[in-house]
Write a protein that holds these residues in place. Structure first.
Motif, PDB file in Angstrom:
ATOM      1  N   GLU A   4       0.829  -1.204   0.000  1.00 33.93           N
ATOM      2  CA  GLU A   4       0.000   0.000   0.000  1.00 33.93           C
ATOM      3  C   GLU A   4       0.870   1.264   0.000  1.00 33.93           C
ATOM      4  O   GLU A   4       0.563   2.243  -0.673  1.00 33.93           O
ATOM      5  CB  GLU A   4      -0.935  -0.014   1.210  1.00 33.93           C
ATOM      6  N   ILE A   5       1.964   1.214   0.747  1.00 35.72           N
ATOM      7  CA  ILE A   5       2.891   2.346   0.750  1.00 35.72           C
ATOM      8  C   ILE A   5       3.527   2.507  -0.626  1.00 35.72           C
ATOM      9  O   ILE A   5       3.713   3.620  -1.116  1.00 35.72           O
ATOM     10  CB  ILE A   5       3.974   2.158   1.831  1.00 35.72           C
ATOM     11  N   TYR A   6       3.826   1.385  -1.278  1.00 36.89           N
ATOM     12  CA  TYR A   6       4.377   1.424  -2.633  1.00 36.89           C
ATOM     13  C   TYR A   6       3.366   2.082  -3.583  1.00 36.89           C
ATOM     14  O   TYR A   6       3.747   2.867  -4.458  1.00 36.89           O
ATOM     15  CB  TYR A   6       4.704   0.009  -3.117  1.00 36.89           C
ATOM     16  N   THR A   7       2.074   1.771  -3.402  1.00 40.31           N
ATOM     17  CA  THR A   7       1.026   2.381  -4.225  1.00 40.31           C
ATOM     18  C   THR A   7       1.033   3.895  -4.053  1.00 40.31           C
ATOM     19  O   THR A   7       0.925   4.644  -5.028  1.00 40.31           O
ATOM     20  CB  THR A   7      -0.359   1.826  -3.842  1.00 40.31           C
ATOM     21  N   LEU A   8       1.170   4.352  -2.799  1.00 34.14           N
ATOM     22  CA  LEU A   8       1.229   5.792  -2.529  1.00 34.14           C
ATOM     23  C   LEU A   8       2.456   6.418  -3.193  1.00 34.14           C
ATOM     24  O   LEU A   8       2.385   7.510  -3.762  1.00 34.14           O
ATOM     25  CB  LEU A   8       1.268   6.062  -1.027  1.00 34.14           C
ATOM     26  N   GLU A   9       3.591   5.719  -3.117  1.00 41.21           N
ATOM     27  CA  GLU A   9       4.827   6.218  -3.729  1.00 41.21           C
ATOM     28  C   GLU A   9       4.630   6.454  -5.218  1.00 41.21           C
ATOM     29  O   GLU A   9       5.056   7.480  -5.763  1.00 41.21           O
ATOM     30  CB  GLU A   9       5.967   5.211  -3.533  1.00 41.21           C
ATOM     31  N   GLU A  10       4.012   5.500  -5.888  1.00 43.51           N
ATOM     32  CA  GLU A  10       3.824   5.594  -7.332  1.00 43.51           C
ATOM     33  C   GLU A  10       2.921   6.763  -7.701  1.00 43.51           C
ATOM     34  O   GLU A  10       3.156   7.454  -8.700  1.00 43.51           O
ATOM     35  CB  GLU A  10       3.247   4.279  -7.878  1.00 43.51           C
ATOM     36  N   VAL A  11       1.871   6.989  -6.898  1.00 42.41           N
ATOM     37  CA  VAL A  11       0.973   8.109  -7.174  1.00 42.41           C
ATOM     38  C   VAL A  11       1.695   9.428  -6.962  1.00 42.41           C
ATOM     39  O   VAL A  11       1.551  10.370  -7.746  1.00 42.41           O
ATOM     40  CB  VAL A  11      -0.286   8.039  -6.280  1.00 42.41           C
ATOM     41  N   MET A  12       2.512   9.515  -5.899  1.00 38.87           N
ATOM     42  CA  MET A  12       3.235  10.746  -5.607  1.00 38.87           C
ATOM     43  C   MET A  12       4.251  11.080  -6.698  1.00 38.87           C
ATOM     44  O   MET A  12       4.606  12.237  -6.894  1.00 38.87           O
ATOM     45  CB  MET A  12       3.942  10.644  -4.260  1.00 38.87           C
ATOM     46  N   LYS A  13       4.738  10.064  -7.419  1.00 35.50           N
ATOM     47  CA  LYS A  13       5.727  10.287  -8.474  1.00 35.50           C
ATOM     48  C   LYS A  13       5.102  10.891  -9.726  1.00 35.50           C
ATOM     49  O   LYS A  13       5.798  11.455 -10.568  1.00 35.50           O
ATOM     50  CB  LYS A  13       6.416   8.966  -8.845  1.00 35.50           C
ATOM     51  N   GLN A  14       3.785  10.751  -9.864  1.00 36.92           N
ATOM     52  CA  GLN A  14       3.121  11.271 -11.052  1.00 36.92           C
ATOM     53  C   GLN A  14       3.147  12.791 -11.053  1.00 36.92           C
ATOM     54  O   GLN A  14       2.941  13.426 -10.026  1.00 36.92           O
ATOM     55  CB  GLN A  14       1.669  10.775 -11.104  1.00 36.92           C
ATOM     56  N   LYS A  15       3.404  13.364 -12.203  1.00 35.22           N
ATOM     57  CA  LYS A  15       3.472  14.811 -12.322  1.00 35.22           C
ATOM     58  C   LYS A  15       2.141  15.364 -12.825  1.00 35.22           C
ATOM     59  O   LYS A  15       1.569  14.849 -13.771  1.00 35.22           O
ATOM     60  CB  LYS A  15       4.606  15.214 -13.273  1.00 35.22           C
ATOM     61  N   THR A  16       1.666  16.409 -12.178  1.00 33.10           N
ATOM     62  CA  THR A  16       0.425  17.042 -12.581  1.00 33.10           C
ATOM     63  C   THR A  16       0.643  17.867 -13.835  1.00 33.10           C
ATOM     64  O   THR A  16       1.590  18.645 -13.915  1.00 33.10           O
ATOM     65  CB  THR A  16      -0.107  17.958 -11.465  1.00 33.10           C
ATOM     66  N   VAL A  17      -0.235  17.694 -14.816  1.00 32.12           N
ATOM     67  CA  VAL A  17      -0.151  18.486 -16.042  1.00 32.12           C
ATOM     68  C   VAL A  17      -0.961  19.759 -15.832  1.00 32.12           C
ATOM     69  O   VAL A  17      -2.159  19.717 -15.586  1.00 32.12           O
ATOM     70  CB  VAL A  17      -0.717  17.698 -17.246  1.00 32.12           C
ATOM     71  N   MET A  18      -0.290  20.897 -15.898  1.00 32.82           N
ATOM     72  CA  MET A  18      -0.946  22.182 -15.659  1.00 32.82           C
ATOM     73  C   MET A  18      -1.132  22.929 -16.974  1.00 32.82           C
ATOM     74  O   MET A  18      -0.270  22.915 -17.837  1.00 32.82           O
ATOM     75  CB  MET A  18      -0.107  23.037 -14.708  1.00 32.82           C
ATOM     76  N   LEU A  19      -2.278  23.573 -17.111  1.00 33.04           N
ATOM     77  CA  LEU A  19      -2.506  24.409 -18.276  1.00 33.04           C
ATOM     78  C   LEU A  19      -1.637  25.666 -18.197  1.00 33.04           C
ATOM     79  O   LEU A  19      -1.389  26.191 -17.120  1.00 33.04           O
ATOM     80  CB  LEU A  19      -3.977  24.829 -18.340  1.00 33.04           C
ATOM     81  N   VAL A  20      -1.190  26.116 -19.354  1.00 32.98           N
ATOM     82  CA  VAL A  20      -0.436  27.365 -19.381  1.00 32.98           C
ATOM     83  C   VAL A  20      -1.424  28.515 -19.182  1.00 32.98           C
ATOM     84  O   VAL A  20      -2.409  28.627 -19.901  1.00 32.98           O
ATOM     85  CB  VAL A  20       0.289  27.531 -20.732  1.00 32.98           C
ATOM     86  N   HIS A  21      -1.189  29.343 -18.188  1.00 38.35           N
ATOM     87  CA  HIS A  21      -2.098  30.445 -17.939  1.00 38.35           C
ATOM     88  C   HIS A  21      -1.346  31.631 -17.352  1.00 38.35           C
ATOM     89  O   HIS A  21      -0.241  31.503 -16.849  1.00 38.35           O
ATOM     90  CB  HIS A  21      -3.216  30.013 -16.981  1.00 38.35           C
ATOM     91  N   LYS A  22      -1.985  32.765 -17.434  1.00 37.78           N
ATOM     92  CA  LYS A  22      -1.432  33.975 -16.847  1.00 37.78           C
ATOM     93  C   LYS A  22      -2.448  34.530 -15.862  1.00 37.78           C
ATOM     94  O   LYS A  22      -3.641  34.619 -16.175  1.00 37.78           O
ATOM     95  CB  LYS A  22      -1.129  35.001 -17.937  1.00 37.78           C
ATOM     96  N   THR A  23      -1.990  34.892 -14.687  1.00 35.07           N
ATOM     97  CA  THR A  23      -2.883  35.444 -13.682  1.00 35.07           C
ATOM     98  C   THR A  23      -3.223  36.888 -14.040  1.00 35.07           C
ATOM     99  O   THR A  23      -2.331  37.707 -14.260  1.00 35.07           O
ATOM    100  CB  THR A  23      -2.244  35.391 -12.287  1.00 35.07           C
ATOM    101  N   ILE A  24      -4.516  37.178 -14.112  1.00 38.08           N
ATOM    102  CA  ILE A  24      -4.981  38.539 -14.387  1.00 38.08           C
ATOM    103  C   ILE A  24      -5.138  39.302 -13.077  1.00 38.08           C
ATOM    104  O   ILE A  24      -4.687  40.434 -12.930  1.00 38.08           O
ATOM    105  CB  ILE A  24      -6.331  38.509 -15.145  1.00 38.08           C
ATOM    106  N   ALA A  25      -5.785  38.661 -12.096  1.00 38.21           N
ATOM    107  CA  ALA A  25      -6.000  39.283 -10.790  1.00 38.21           C
ATOM    108  C   ALA A  25      -6.334  38.207  -9.780  1.00 38.21           C
ATOM    109  O   ALA A  25      -6.869  37.146 -10.132  1.00 38.21           O
ATOM    110  CB  ALA A  25      -7.125  40.313 -10.865  1.00 38.21           C
TER     111      ALA A  25
END
Length: 256
Positions: free
Chosen positions: A86-107
């Motif tokens: 189960e800890i190994y399962t958590l490790e694998e999920v934590m290794k995944q990188k979140t894909v973020m949209l390119v954006h610019k903060t207006i306010a």
């Protein structure tokens, strides 16, 4: 990094600060100093001096079902009673990188309150979802005109504005829409409601619609199976934002 350490995630925020997020609890100042030194040394090698770093604590957004304990597991909980697999399962999920949209903060308006645990976090997101629902009718015309791409509730309300608008139009739109949201929030006794306005290319939004809709179903509301207010509404572009990486409880220290 979790599950072996105290760090839940890291990244950058709209204020231009590097961010380190710890689990809830007592944060060791010596550990913060140690991590800051690592970041600062790397920054100096890139020719950057006195890099701003914020250390916070909070709860990671994601939950995962673990068959061994036969329940949904909220990231950041104790791993004391978990098996090696189960800890190994958590490790694998934590290794995944979140894909973020390119954006610019207006306010960015308002402040996220200090949220001490996941129950307070869920309650807070529910409040924001109610505010989003209450303002849906007034925000819809902006979406129909193509000015607003998406309006969503997560740890704060997020308004994604079409990048093709001029800088003046974006700023005016942010001010106008915030007044609408703020008025509705005050009726629900929420003052200084946190809202971020972002400029996102329309083609990027179209390409990510399916993945975002799927992610939102694994967010806070669906993890308990009881949060009716976080369900997607009938109008495209409304609902619980699934791309949030974490739920920040509050900042302990800001160093420069």
């Amino acid at each position: 990094m979790y599950p072996h350490g105290e760090v839940m995630t890291c990244g950058a925020n709209a204020k231009g600060c590097f961010v380190i997020l710890f689990k809830y609890g007592n944060v060791d100042e010596q550990l913060m100093d140690e991590i800051y030194s690592l970041i600062d040394n790397s920054a100096e090698e890139m020719g950057m001096q006195d890099i701003p770093v914020e250390f916070g604590y909070g709860t990671y957004r994601e939950v995962i079902y673990l068959e061994g304990i036969n329940r949904w597991y909220w990231f950041g909980e104790s791993t004391e009673n978990l098996s090696e697999s189960e800890i190994y399962t958590l490790e694998e999920v934590m290794k995944q990188k979140t894909v973020m949209l390119v954006h610019k903060t207006i306010a960015a308006y308002g402040n996220i309150p200090l949220l001490k645990d996941k129950n307070e976090t869920i309650t807070w997101v529910n409040e924001l979802s109610e505010i989003a629902n209450a303002t849906e009718e007034k925000i819809t015309p902006y979406m129909e005109q193509g000015q607003v791409i998406r309006y969503a509730a997560g740890i704060r309300l997020e308004v994604e504005i079409n990048e093709t608008l001029s800088p003046e139009e974006k700023t005016f739109l942010a001010e106008e829409i915030y007044q609408i949201i703020d008025q509705a929030a005050r009726k629900q006794n929420v003052t200084n409601v946190p809202v971020i306005f972002m400029s996102i290319p329309e083609e990027d939004i179209k390409g990510s619609d399916n993945s975002k809709n799927n992610n939102s179903e694994s967010g806070i509301g669906s993890s308990s199976g009881r949060n009716e207010s976080s369900k997607n509404n009938s109008i495209p572009g409304f609902g619980l934002l699934g791309s949030l990486a974490c739920l920040c409880g509050g900042w302990r220290l800001k160093k420069r």
